[in-house]
Design a protein around this motif. Structure first.
Motif, mmCIF file in Angstrom:
data_model
loop_
_atom_site.group_PDB
_atom_site.id
_atom_site.type_symbol
_atom_site.label_atom_id
_atom_site.label_comp_id
_atom_site.label_asym_id
_atom_site.label_seq_id
_atom_site.Cartn_x
_atom_site.Cartn_y
_atom_site.Cartn_z
ATOM 1 N N ARG A 170 49.546 62.032 -12.756
ATOM 2 C CA ARG A 170 50.575 62.121 -11.725
ATOM 3 C C ARG A 170 51.135 63.536 -11.603
ATOM 4 N NH1 ARG A 170 52.295 57.334 -9.026
ATOM 5 N NH2 ARG A 170 53.902 58.790 -8.477
ATOM 6 N N TRP A 171 50.371 64.539 -11.998
ATOM 7 C CA TRP A 171 50.871 65.917 -12.066
ATOM 8 C C TRP A 171 51.426 66.398 -10.731
ATOM 9 C CZ3 TRP A 171 52.821 68.910 -15.434
ATOM 10 C CH2 TRP A 171 52.946 70.285 -15.199
ATOM 11 N N THR A 176 55.433 67.395 -10.623
ATOM 12 C CA THR A 176 55.884 68.776 -10.423
ATOM 13 C C THR A 176 56.815 68.922 -9.227
ATOM 14 O OG1 THR A 176 53.870 69.283 -9.176
ATOM 15 C CG2 THR A 176 53.899 69.833 -11.535
ATOM 16 N N VAL A 177 56.961 67.896 -8.418
ATOM 17 C CA VAL A 177 57.873 67.964 -7.282
ATOM 18 C C VAL A 177 59.305 68.112 -7.772
ATOM 19 C CG1 VAL A 177 58.850 66.640 -5.359
ATOM 20 C CG2 VAL A 177 56.379 66.709 -5.714
ATOM 21 N N GLY A 236 61.123 66.180 -17.455
ATOM 22 C CA GLY A 236 61.861 64.917 -17.364
ATOM 23 C C GLY A 236 60.924 63.737 -17.185
ATOM 24 N N TYR A 237 59.902 63.924 -16.360
ATOM 25 C CA TYR A 237 58.908 62.875 -16.155
ATOM 26 C C TYR A 237 58.168 62.586 -17.464
ATOM 27 C CZ TYR A 237 55.049 60.282 -14.084
ATOM 28 O OH TYR A 237 54.131 59.301 -13.782
ATOM 29 N N ALA A 238 57.849 63.628 -18.215
ATOM 30 C CA ALA A 238 57.163 63.442 -19.497
ATOM 31 C C ALA A 238 58.049 62.716 -20.502
ATOM 32 C CB ALA A 238 56.716 64.791 -20.058
ATOM 33 N N TRP A 239 59.334 63.104 -20.581
ATOM 34 C CA TRP A 239 60.261 62.427 -21.505
ATOM 35 C C TRP A 239 60.363 60.956 -21.167
ATOM 36 C CZ3 TRP A 239 61.417 64.520 -25.862
ATOM 37 C CH2 TRP A 239 61.530 65.900 -25.971
ATOM 38 N N ARG A 240 60.551 60.662 -19.888
ATOM 39 C CA ARG A 240 60.691 59.262 -19.464
ATOM 40 C C ARG A 240 59.416 58.482 -19.778
ATOM 41 N NH1 ARG A 240 64.256 55.481 -19.347
ATOM 42 N NH2 ARG A 240 63.531 53.815 -18.051
ATOM 43 N N THR A 241 58.276 59.096 -19.556
ATOM 44 C CA THR A 241 57.007 58.445 -19.856
ATOM 45 C C THR A 241 56.884 58.165 -21.347
ATOM 46 O OG1 THR A 241 55.962 59.548 -17.962
ATOM 47 C CG2 THR A 241 54.500 58.686 -19.668
#
Length: 188
Positions: A72-73, A77-78, A83-88
């Motif tokens: 989902r890169w 990156t949008v 934050g997306y990585a932490w949530r994942t």
């Protein structure tokens, strides 16, 4: 060459340009992702280890996190890829808790006092085991708030709960840690 409606169109240059643009875009995407991994790997691993209490499981969590972020890169990156990585990472760990429900923790054997740098390692191990023994909700709140130094609002957003829930889980978790570590709070 492309033939449509009786006309022949030379598309060789367009196709080569399009292909080279796609290669450049993929290389740029890969370079950005590689840079992202280099900058976040240590912190994600530490968090995964604190959340799971296991070196091998932490490595698996980080690997799965990067795999999902890579897929989902463009979307990640949008806004904020970290934050997306932490949530994942947290979602993956929550999924693991749901699958296993109970983790078996091994008891630490009491031994002779250890001196020097080994004492620091032993103390860190004692704290890690105490954190690992916390109930999952309290552990997540304590790790995010105090070990990763997130604000209450950021922790609430990451966990998908209200700020009050973060406060109560963190407070209960800290109390449980104090009891487990034999440290009583001092009130002045």
């Amino acid at each position: 060459m492309l033939t449509t409606g009786g006309r022949t169109i030379d598309t060789t240059l367009e196709d080569e340009d399009t292909r080279s643009l796609a290669v450049v875009a993929d290389a740029s995407k890969a370079a950005a992702f590689t840079s992202f991994v280099a900058s976040t790997n240590d912190a994600l691993y530490r968090s995964a280890h604190l959340l799971s209490g296991n070196h091998h499981r932490a490595e698996e969590l980080v690997q799965q996190t990067y795999e999902r972020v890579w897929r989902r890169w463009d979307w990640a990156t949008v806004d904020d890829p970290a934050g997306y990585a932490w949530r994942t990472l947290f979602n993956l760990r929550i999924d693991g808790w749901r699958r296993t429900r109970r983790e078996v923790l091994t008891a630490q054997t009491e031994g002779a006092p250890i001196a020097g740098a080994e004492a620091a390692v032993a103390e860190r191990d004692r704290i890690t085991r105490a954190v690992a023994a916390l109930p999952p909700k309290q552990r997540r709140a304590v790790v995010l708030r105090y070990l990763l130094d997130m604000s209450e609002a950021d922790t609430a957003e990451t966990l998908g709960v209200a700020r009050g829930t973060v406060k109560s889980n963190a407070s209960r978790g800290l109390s449980a840690l104090r009891r487990a570590l034999g440290e009583e709070p001092t009130y002045e």
